[in-house]
Enzyme design. Sequence first.
Site, short mmCIF file in Angstrom:
data_model
loop_
_atom_site.label_atom_id
_atom_site.label_comp_id
_atom_site.label_asym_id
_atom_site.label_seq_id
_atom_site.Cartn_x
_atom_site.Cartn_y
_atom_site.Cartn_z
N SER B 70 0.84 -1.21 0.00
CA SER B 70 0.00 0.00 0.00
C SER B 70 0.87 1.25 0.00
O SER B 70 0.55 2.24 -0.67
CB SER B 70 -0.93 0.00 1.21
OG SER B 70 -1.88 -1.03 1.09
N THR B 229 14.97 4.77 10.39
CA THR B 229 15.79 3.59 10.67
C THR B 229 15.18 2.36 10.00
O THR B 229 13.98 2.12 10.11
CB THR B 229 15.90 3.36 12.19
OG1 THR B 229 16.45 4.55 12.76
CG2 THR B 229 16.77 2.18 12.51
N CYS B 317 -19.69 -8.42 5.40
CA CYS B 317 -20.25 -7.19 5.93
C CYS B 317 -19.82 -7.00 7.36
O CYS B 317 -19.66 -7.94 8.12
CB CYS B 317 -21.77 -7.21 5.83
SG CYS B 317 -22.63 -7.54 7.34
#
Lengths: 68, 374
Positions: B70, B229, B317
Amino acid sequence: MSVGKQIKCAYCDKDKLTKNDIGLNKKLIHQQVERMMCLTCLAAYFETTEEELNEMIERFKQQGCSMF
Amino acid sequence: MIYADNAATTKISDSVLKKMLPFLQEQYGNASSHYSLGIKAKRTVEEARQKVAVAIGAAPSEILFTSGGSEGNSWVLSSVTSGHVITSSIEHHSVLNSCRSLASKGIDVTYLPVDSKGRVSLDSLKEAIRSDTQLVSIMLANNEIGTIQPIAEIGEYLRDRRILFHTDAVQAVGHIPVNVKELGVDFLTASSHKFNGAKGTGILYKRNGILLPPLIFGGTQECGVRAGTENIAGIVATGAALSESINDMAAMVEKQSALVQTTISGIRDKIPSIIVNGDENNRLPGIINIAFDGVKGESLMHLLDLKGICVSTSSACTSGKDEPSHVLLALGLNAEQAKSAIRISYGRYNTKREVETIVVNICDAYDKILAAKL
């Protein structure tokens, strides 16, 4: 199914299915399920335990599902 | 437990875990430190970078370590500041939501349709290209249905047109051969935990000579464009897991393809009405997406969960409203069909016996749901 109508278990005739019972019938069978089961009958039908179904209900609640 | 949701994430392999563990305790040096503990950490990062580069046909200087797919997708998409972007309608939400963000800033976005198997066509891409098109972003393989896109074909077309080309290869890297030069891409994203590496570590390939604005300001880590880091243990796991996946790829492809065929034929024997979504002849070896007539995928998933079997549905859902998968709708399925689908995704550790158990339990759950509905 109208709001406020008391729903019986279609298998053992137990009175007044709870919101959780109804929600689980919709989750595990179908949103438009007509003949609903109480938690005991659902557990027997799907060869599981009421404890496991209750845990499942708690998970749905934690996820914010409005059916429970 | 039977885990059949390897497209969601995978278990770290034993040998990879063994290699990464020392970097959590004994060798915890900061790769920016100039004493031996730090220098060793830096060397380890560069060794992993070399392994990743070799695995995808890149140069080490073209590999940036990120926190995951992502991040890489968002980073590349957010670098566009004007003009026009082309993507497909079945991308991962990290791409689609990045595109929505671009659109909110006045950048035009074209979402290419796909055919019934989930394939983008080169012709539709050609029609969508404009004089101000800055970037094309098409995934290499879809996470829900496994369909593999004609990325090399698109890359070849875009090569001389001064349009940057990005592919989200999160689901493909480590599972099918991926070579950035053969694909003709400028950017490629991948994620370690999809190929038995560690969560929280990803890969961004950026072709040498292409500029990408810094994502995080600070030190000089990752060529100064992603400061902070380094996650040494995760990076070690990424290099090791990718090398392992490449070494075992032929055997894994054969094994997972056989497991998929056993699953499809086993279910089809009992439930002939199933629909296998995606491209049966051109998809990732371990992923199958199956739609069931008259039954919700979510119900099947929960009933399988009660039996200790993990599969997924993209229509689950959480709020009482179940939205159908945008990928399945794009294939032309109606909402009910899309909601009836489950994804089964096999990985390194699945066995034939597990698959047989999955088939029996799916057929049993399907029968029980249908019977209870009557």
